[in-house]
Write an enzyme that holds these catalytic residues in place. Structure first.
Site, mmCIF file in Angstrom:
data_model
loop_
_atom_site.group_PDB
_atom_site.id
_atom_site.type_symbol
_atom_site.label_atom_id
_atom_site.label_comp_id
_atom_site.label_asym_id
_atom_site.label_seq_id
_atom_site.Cartn_x
_atom_site.Cartn_y
_atom_site.Cartn_z
ATOM 1 N N ARG A 105 82.446 98.586 8.402
ATOM 2 C CA ARG A 105 81.066 98.608 8.884
ATOM 3 C C ARG A 105 80.363 97.298 8.602
ATOM 4 O O ARG A 105 80.595 96.645 7.596
ATOM 5 C CB ARG A 105 80.298 99.741 8.208
ATOM 6 C CG ARG A 105 78.878 99.894 8.731
ATOM 7 C CD ARG A 105 78.143 101.008 8.069
ATOM 8 N NE ARG A 105 77.582 100.562 6.798
ATOM 9 C CZ ARG A 105 76.859 101.332 6.006
ATOM 10 N NH1 ARG A 105 76.628 102.589 6.329
ATOM 11 N NH2 ARG A 105 76.378 100.855 4.879
ATOM 12 N N CYS A 107 76.200 95.835 8.743
ATOM 13 C CA CYS A 107 74.806 96.246 8.860
ATOM 14 C C CYS A 107 73.967 94.982 8.847
ATOM 15 O O CYS A 107 74.078 94.171 7.922
ATOM 16 C CB CYS A 107 74.410 97.166 7.709
ATOM 17 S SG CYS A 107 72.696 97.719 7.797
#
Length: 128
Positions: A105, A107
């Site tokens: 991930r 962000c």
């Protein structure tokens, strides 16, 4: 070379521009960024970043399910958020949908998102 296969879903918001909700490329499904738009009304959900994060993830899940996949098939996600100070609250919501082994991930905090939402999520998933 195989053609791209497009994924659509009545359970996810309609695209607001010239893009597809999802595109198969081989065994990978690329899901366009999903905002906290209510698919039934086309309006942004009421509430804070927590409510918006829940709806964005639900919209991603709807596209995945239209392709015969689920959140467990996600291998990479990218969160775009308006305020990095909200990271821990968004992370709690995210963790309530994704289970180990977690996808990779990223962000990032961004200056502005479509329709001035607080969060947007895009993912890449793989066919099991």
């Amino acid at each position: 070379m195989a053609e791209k296969m497009i994924v659509t879903s009545d359970a996810a918001p309609k695209a607001i521009g010239p893009y597809s909700l999802g595109v198969w490329a081989g065994d990978l499904l690329f899901v366009s960024g999903q905002t906290p738009t209510d698919p039934a009304t086309g309006a942004i959900v009421d509430g804070d970043v927590v409510a918006q994060a829940h709806q964005a993830i639900k919209n991603v899940r709807a596209v995945l399910q239209a392709a015969g996949l689920d959140l467990a098939d996600v291998v990479k996600s990218t969160l775009f958020i308006k305020d990095m100070n909200e990271f821990s609250r968004i992370n709690e919501v995210y963790a309530s949908y994704f289970t180990p082994p977690y996808p990779a991930r990223s962000c990032v905090e961004v200056a502005r998102l479509p329709k001035d939402v607080l969060v947007e999520l895009e993912v890449v998933a793989r066919r099991p």
